[in-house]
Design an enzyme around this catalytic site. Structure first.
Site, PDB file in Angstrom:
ATOM      1  N   LYS A 165       0.862  -1.195   0.000  1.00 10.59           N
ATOM      2  CA  LYS A 165       0.000   0.000   0.000  1.00 10.59           C
ATOM      3  C   LYS A 165       0.887   1.230   0.000  1.00 10.59           C
ATOM      4  O   LYS A 165       2.021   1.173   0.471  1.00 10.59           O
ATOM      5  CB  LYS A 165      -0.870   0.013   1.259  1.00 10.59           C
TER       6      LYS A 165
ATOM      7  N   ASP B 237      -7.042   4.351  -4.446  1.00 11.53           N
ATOM      8  CA  ASP B 237      -7.687   4.221  -3.130  1.00 11.53           C
ATOM      9  C   ASP B 237      -8.297   5.613  -2.874  1.00 11.53           C
ATOM     10  O   ASP B 237      -8.546   6.350  -3.843  1.00 11.53           O
ATOM     11  CB  ASP B 237      -6.668   3.811  -2.054  1.00 11.53           C
TER      12      ASP B 237
END
Ligand code: NDP
Ligand code: 2IT
Length: 444
Positions: free
Chosen positions: A126, A166
């Site tokens: 991430k 995201d």
């Protein structure tokens, strides 16, 4: 002290000021205790769990960018490459002022098990930045994205690490980042997913997280002799996940009546108008206050409040810890039957415990929102074979994957004597594959 508790204590001591990361680790490690306990000594000797909770690599870098008035700003960029046991690191990039290392680590840790549950060969990672995209012009967004990529490009690649969107990162941002990567490397590669349809993007990736959330919710309800049809549904968020969750809920005959953003929320008793919502959020990039102009029968309220609306199904699709104990109590009091998480870790541990104690079916994020990353992996496949699948081909695969995830987590929960506990089922099933791969690859 059990090996699991030993490792939890170490994570908390060694990663101070990262409460979200602690929260994610505590939940997963407690869930997998029944897997670890029978062979605890062996795993302790190999430091299996210490290796699991320590990212393989974390990258932190400076991102200078120039605004439209010529002023220079500096933000911090991150990429946490958490675990590559089952495939190249895969996971989104978040642009939001609340981003810090602990947030990226919690998201990267969750991603390991989510990606494992998809059944596809993708590891966990991430990234993101504390840059705030709100109110920025397209040029400012481009300046930020190019400068972000001018450092990140050194660490990513189609076979090493493949970022995606995201919060705050959608098609526009991925386009700017892809352009910069291609320029710097002189390489047209499937290094990002969520790309535009003209340059390697996959049909149905935009819809995938929200659609997948509804496919797995439908699967669970069908399994219990029920369905989404006729259900009143409460949704939080008004971004990528929320919009396509609302769209698919309507296609399945449900009635989503709310959505929200960071300033307020909307209640539309006739069901949310998806076309209006898309125009406000995807085209105008405006606030939800606009919604009542399209739908005079609806109400706009400042602040939080969607969880107080009576519903059968609740879908938190905004951000972490947005649904606490008091919200869970309000939902249960109003008769909620099922909760499925579109966002990552939106329910607090206290809220999850309350749902479980009160017989609410609860589908945790790492299973329920896995449709987004699964479809990203399908985009990677299409890029590798230099082909493009139709919308229906991708959507059929997505539906199959979500059904498969449901059956996997249901079976894992049963196997460990916790029928219907999908939190345990998702953590155990996700972990088992990663553990087997880590052991097979030796101590690395
Ligand atoms: P978007 O940026 O498209 O939308 C986010 C939405 O949530 C916006 O309505 C935003 O409101 C609201 N929101 C964000 N942060 C906060 C906050 N701190 N407080 C209140 N509201 C907030 O993001 P996505 O829809 O892509 O992501 C939503 C969630 O889903 C995140 O948890 C993400 O990690 C998760 N997720 C996303 C996937 C994807 O494919 N995009 C895949 C799997 C999970 P505002 O615009 O006012 O800030
Ligand atoms: O949280 C997530 O799974 C995402 N933001 C999507 C990641 C991806 O690589 O598509």
């Amino acid at each position: 002290m059990s090996y699991v508790n030993e490792v939890i204590d170490r994570v908390i001591a060694e990663n101070p000021n990262e409460p979200e990361f602690h929260q994610a680790v505590v939940e997963v490690l407690h869930s997998i205790e029944p897997v670890i306990a029978p062979d605890e000594e062996k795993y302790r000797r190999d430091a299996l769990l210490e290796r699991l909770v320590n990212p393989e690599r974390q990258i932190k870098f400076r991102v200078p960018w120039i605004d439209d008035n010529g002023n220079v700003h500096v933000n911090t960029g991150y990429r946490v490459q958490f675990n590559s046991a089952i495939g190249p690191y895969k996971g989104g990039l978040r642009l939001h002022p609340s981003v810090n290392l602990g947030i990226i680590k919690f998201l990267g840790f969750e991603q390991i098990f989510k990606n494992s549950l998809t059944g596809l060969p993708i590891g966990g990672g991430k990234g993101g930045s504390d840059f705030d995209p709100k109110g920025k012009s397209d040029r400012e967004i481009m300046s930020f994205c190019q400068n972000f990529m001018s450092e990140l490009y050194k660490y990513i690649g189609a076979d090493t690490d493949v970022p995606a969107g995201d919060i705050g990162v959608g098609g526009r941002e991925i386009g700017f980042m892809f352009g910069e990567y291609k320029k710097l490397r002189g390489l047209f590669a499937g290094v990002l997913t969520g790309k535009g349809l003209q340059f390697g993007g996959s049909l149905a990736r935009t819809e995938a997280t929200g659609y997948g959330l509804l496919y797995i919710t439908e699967e669970m309800l069908n399994h219990r002799g029920d369905s989404v049809k006729g259900k009143t549904i409460v949704v939080s968020g008004a971004g990528n996940v929320a919009i396509y969750a609302i769209e698919k809920a309507q296609q399945l005959g449900g009635k989503p009546v709310t959505c929200s953003d960071s300033t307020g929320w909307v209640y539309d008793p006739d069901g949310i108008d998806v076309a209006a919502l898309k125009e406000i959020k995807e085209v105008k990039r405006a606030r939800l206050t606009e919604y009542v102009k399209y739908r005079p029968n609806s109400e706009y309220h400042e602040g939080r409040g969607v969880w107080n609306v009576k519903c059968d199904v609740a879908l938190p699709c905004a951000t972490q810890n947005e649904l606490g104990l008091e919200d869970a109590k309000a939902l249960v009091k109003n008769g909620v039957k099922a909760v499925a998480e579109g966002a990552n870790m939106p329910s607090t541990p206290e809220a999850i415990a309350y749902f479980t104690e009160n017989g609410v079916f609860f589908l945790p994020a790492k299973a329920a929102n896995a449709g987004g990353v699964a479809t990203s992996a399908l985009e990677m496949s299409q890029n590798s074979e230099r082909l493009r699948w139709t919308f229906d081909e991708v959507d059929d695969k997505l539906r199959y994957i979500m059904g498969h995830i449901y059956r996997k987590i249901d079976k894992a929960a049963e196997k460990y004597g916790l029928p219907g506990n999908y939190v345990a089922g998702a953590n155990i099933a996700g972990f088992e594959k990663v553990m087997t791969a880590m052991i097979a690859q030796g101590i690395v």
